[in-house]
Design a protein around this motif. Structure first.
Motif, PDB file in Angstrom:
ATOM      1  N   ASP A 166      -9.469   3.264   3.648  1.00 26.15           N
ATOM      2  CA  ASP A 166      -8.196   3.758   4.186  1.00 26.15           C
ATOM      3  C   ASP A 166      -7.662   4.976   3.449  1.00 26.15           C
ATOM      4  O   ASP A 166      -6.499   5.010   3.026  1.00 26.15           O
ATOM      5  N   LEU A 216      -0.949   5.636   6.115  1.00 21.19           N
ATOM      6  CA  LEU A 216       0.021   4.631   5.708  1.00 21.19           C
ATOM      7  C   LEU A 216       1.320   4.819   6.468  1.00 21.19           C
ATOM      8  O   LEU A 216       1.943   3.858   6.903  1.00 21.19           O
ATOM      9  N   PRO A 269       0.819  -1.212   0.000  1.00 23.60           N
ATOM     10  CA  PRO A 269       0.000   0.000   0.000  1.00 23.60           C
ATOM     11  C   PRO A 269       0.854   1.264   0.000  1.00 23.60           C
ATOM     12  O   PRO A 269       1.842   1.347   0.716  1.00 23.60           O
ATOM     13  N   GLY A 270       0.474   2.227  -0.814  1.00 19.71           N
ATOM     14  CA  GLY A 270       1.147   3.510  -0.817  1.00 19.71           C
ATOM     15  C   GLY A 270       2.552   3.485  -1.374  1.00 19.71           C
ATOM     16  O   GLY A 270       3.360   4.355  -1.065  1.00 19.71           O
ATOM     17  N   ALA A 310      -7.853   2.772  -2.624  1.00 19.68           N
ATOM     18  CA  ALA A 310      -7.362   2.274  -1.336  1.00 19.68           C
ATOM     19  C   ALA A 310      -6.043   2.935  -0.994  1.00 19.68           C
ATOM     20  O   ALA A 310      -5.163   3.029  -1.840  1.00 19.68           O
ATOM     21  N   PHE A 311      -5.888   3.383   0.242  1.00 21.99           N
ATOM     22  CA  PHE A 311      -4.633   3.945   0.750  1.00 21.99           C
ATOM     23  C   PHE A 311      -4.121   5.064  -0.155  1.00 21.99           C
ATOM     24  O   PHE A 311      -2.947   5.081  -0.541  1.00 21.99           O
ATOM     25  N   TRP A 335      -6.406  -7.002   2.329  1.00 20.08           N
ATOM     26  CA  TRP A 335      -5.436  -6.449   1.370  1.00 20.08           C
ATOM     27  C   TRP A 335      -4.273  -7.411   1.203  1.00 20.08           C
ATOM     28  O   TRP A 335      -3.786  -7.927   2.198  1.00 20.08           O
TER      29      TRP A 335
END
Lengths: 586, 184
Positions: A505, B35, A424-425, A479-480, B65
């Motif tokens: 998120d 994050l 993520p990210g 997402a993210f 996820w």
């Protein structure tokens, strides 16, 4: 015939009310409208005038309900008296990833009760993400004497006992399609419940189930159902058994093999290859669990006319895939695991110029980071070789803005672009910049884009691009990502055709949520979880927009003021009464 | 671990303390975590643990996820086990202070020097040369492995064939602990 043409003839300048009505008797109008298949066209037609509304409702035989809570079964039955086929979708899509609480709802039973009373001649039921119990399946099996087709995709709440009821009672069944469900597999005896006199089955998909079935019963069933065109077996069926089935069913158009790995003698291998080569109509191949490279050549005779190859259960290496694809020049759709790596995808680009759809799934999505998988290089290689590519689902662990720009330059016709950078990210791994420009390139170049899933490190700029350029976008998954409310506001303000928005998120709060106030009634639904939305924001939304259902799912131990998971959807049925305690309707 | 009775503190084991620290499951709380929170949480927990036990840092796993259907994961499970038994010998490799683990295929290597060179390249560190008397003196790192009995051994003591048949996972230890092991 276009609805617009019909309208023009009615609106000729010299006609008045009475002339108009008499020149177009209802029966004729109904007959014409009955040729319309698309439910969107039908919705447009029904809005023209009252006559057309009535003609349309009497001629409609199939109803599609994208959100089971947007309408009640009673309302449907009142409007459409002649329905024979129903498609119903239930839970929000993120329930596939365990984000929706158990017992959330979407139970089919209330619908079945109304259908039994109002549509006794119901023939088809296709459900996605609905809860369905064995009792409901039994009720279905005995309530509809003409019942023909049952398709269950991503549903849960039932066991193989329910399937046994269907097999036992549905004398006219043509289709039994059980896919990707949370099914309680109590054993394979359900398949033996099809009576010996039963011959109408055309589609049988039980790949979802793991138990052994009675192979003799299956062999006899396949042998006597001469119209069978789709057969998707489960993993318990061996290669040797597959060969026996194929000998009796060379007419199959779609085949899902069972396990593709047992030890075969040379003679058995030759027999299998021969049985496959007799299947001249086969265009789809699926299954291939545990496929061993050495047996794949048995598939070559079928490969020449294959248009859809689903290898997402076969952990093939790049060389194994390359050898196979050399025989698949007509391939339009390909699903693979990322075990094939970039080299395997290069082979895709080299061998499959007609490719329209590619899905690359991760073999080890939840494991610690491993060395293998696919990168941006594989995707780029495919884009050079497959200019017709318009649907992609790509799981990878690294990507660059430049690669995506190249990809969409090669393939500007994307309608579905779903890119999942699994960490993520994560930014562009070469420049360390956000992936904003990648998705900017996608929305600027791919004007036909209908569905987009974004990932990686993204600022509000990505959403500015989306709002400005993605004018045909209907479904967006985020997402993210994002930096502030502004990102979501851009999307809500710019994407005029948006129907489904799912967000998790992200730092979007009440201002973002409320910026869509005017928009939600033209959308199917909005999902926001682990964002910055509060209960007060949701209450305000619910108060301002009474025709929306605003549902909040609270997590244990979270702040009282936070709205952990929000699901907003339009409804003419009012707030639902079957919500579990964890779901609050505001 | 708040719910734990802390039996682990009094447990008698042969392994190094904390060597089987389970992965932590976490659902990001709404609104409170970005994050960067998640990433820094991971490294924060490492520093805390360094004082008490010396486990490899736990990896944060996020609910739902990546967005892969659970039925798909279950389908592949059997195949994955086959692969590890058959065509590869993948073991996890952890390095003290690194945020995530790696996996390598031991079958790819023919000797200790090849393996150690690969590890040095993968993690950008220097392990140094092995000597029976002093272990991996002259560097900050010592490669260790967990054998079938659950014991943590220094890499290099046993013949190569015996090593790859008994190695279950690798851990590259760092710092004073690493030097201490070499002098035992």
């Amino acid at each position: 015939m276009e609805p617009s043409e019909l309208k023009r003839s009615k609106d000729s300048p010299n006609s008045d009310e009475s002339t108009r009505r008499s020149s177009f008797p209802d029966e004729v109008l109904e007959r014409v409208l009955s040729l319309l298949k698309s439910h969107r066209d039908r919705s447009s037609v029904s809005l023209v005038c009252k006559d057309w509304y009535n003609a349309e409702r009497w001629s409609r035989t199939h109803v599609f309900i994208g959100n089971c809570y947007s309408v009640s079964p009673e309302i449907v039955a009142r409007r459409f008296p002649k329905i024979r086929s129903v498609t119903l979708k239930g839970k929000p899509r993120f329930s596939d990833f365990n984000l929706v609480p158990e017992n959330w709802g979407a139970d089919i039973h209330a619908w079945l009760v109304v259908f039994a009373a109002k549509y006794p001649f119901l023939e088809e039921l296709r459900l996605k993400r609905m809860a369905i119990s064995d009792e409901s399946l039994e009720f279905l099996a005995v309530s509809f004497p003409n019942f023909k087709a049952l398709s269950l995709l991503s549903c849960d709440g039932f066991s193989t006992n329910g399937l046994a009821a269907i097999a036992t009672h549905c004398k006219n069944l043509t289709e039994l399609d059980i896919q990707e469900n949370g099914i309680d597999d109590k054993g394979g005896s359900w398949l033996s419940c099809f009576p010996e006199s039963f011959t109408s089955l055309e589609v049988l998909n039980f790949a979802n189930l793991s138990s052994d079935i009675n192979f003799d019963a299956l062999e006899r069933l396949v042998g006597r159902c001469k119209s069978m065109r789709v057969l998707k077996l489960n993993r318990s069926v061996s290669l040797e058994q597959l060969q026996r089935l194929l000998v009796n069913a060379p007419q199959l158009a779609e085949l899902g093999t069972g396990s593709f790995s047992e030890e075969l003698t040379f003679r058995q291998y030759v027999e299998l290859e021969s049985a496959l080569s007799n299947c001249q109509n086969m265009h789809t191949l699926y299954g291939l669990w545990d496929a061993k490279g050495i047996y794949l050549p048995a598939l070559y005779p079928v490969c020449t006319h294959l248009t859809f190859l689903n290898l997402s259960y076969a952990a093939l290496r790049s060389d194994e895939l390359a050898k196979l694809l050399a025989h698949c020049p007509r391939l339009k759709r390909l699903w693979v695991l990322d075990t094939v790596e970039d080299k395997g995808l290069e082979a895709v680009g080299l061998n499959c110029p007609l490719l329209e759809e590619l899905r690359v799934f991760p073999a080890d999505p939840f494991d610690e980071e491993i060395i293998h998988g696919v990168t941006e290089a594989g995707f780029v290689a495919v884009s050079f070789g497959c200019p017709r590519l318009h649907y992609v689902l790509y799981f990878c662990r690294q990507m660059t803005n430049a690669a995506v720009a190249t990809i969409v330059q090669n393939c500007p016709d994307f309608t579905h672009f779903r890119l999942c950078i699994m960490n993520p990210g994560q930014p562009d791994y070469i420049t360390n910049e956000p992936m904003d420009e990648a998705f900017g390139a996608v929305v600027k170049t791919c004007t036909k884009l209908q569905r987009l899933s974004v990932s990686g490190r993204l600022t509000d700029l990505t959403f500015e691009y989306i709002g400005r350029y993605a004018k045909n976008l209907e479904t967006l998954s985020v997402a993210f990502a994002g930096s502030s409310d502004w990102g979501m506001q851009c999307v809500m303000g710019g994407c005029s055709k948006l129907r489904k928005l799912e967000i998790r998120d992200c730092p979007f709060g009440n201002a973002a949520l409320l910026s869509g106030l005017e928009k939600y009634e033209s959308m199917r639904s909005l999902w926001m979880s682990a964002c910055n939305v509060t209960m007060n924001g949701c209450r305000l939304l619910a108060r301002e927009m009474p025709r929306l259902n605003v549902e909040v799912m609270k997590e244990d131990g979270s702040d009282d003021s936070q709205a952990d998971k929000v699901y907003v959807y339009r409804s003419i049925a009012g707030p639902r009464r079957d919500a579990p305690p964890s779901v609050l309707t505001l | 671990m708040e719910n734990d009775l802390n039996l682990k503190a009094t447990e008698l084991r042969l392994g190094l303390p904390g060597s089987d620290e389970p992965e932590r499951q976490m659902t990001p709380r709404p609104n409170k975590r970005t994050l960067s929170d998640i990433v820094s949480e991971g490294s924060r927990s490492t520093t805390e643990e360094d004082h008490q036990d010396t486990a490899p840092p736990a990896k944060v796993q996020i609910v739902g996820w990546p967005p892969v259907r659970s039925y798909r994961k279950n389908c592949l499970q059997g195949k994955k086990d086959d692969v590890e038994g058959g065509t590869g010998m993948y073991v996890k490799v952890s390095v003290d202070g690194a945020p995530y683990l790696r996996k390598i295929d031991l079958k790819v290597y023919r000797s200790y020097p090849q393996l150690l060179l690969a590890l040095e390249n993968m993690f950008k560190l220097t392990i140094g040369a092995y000597s029976e008397r002093e272990g991996y003196n002259g560097s900050n790192y010592a490669p260790t492995y967990e054998d079938r009995d659950g014991d943590w051994m220094l890499v290099g003591d046993v013949p190569w064939e015996m090593f790859i048949s008994s190695c279950k996972r690798l851990r590259i230890m760092k710092g004073s602990e690493a030097r201490g092991l070499g002098c035992v």
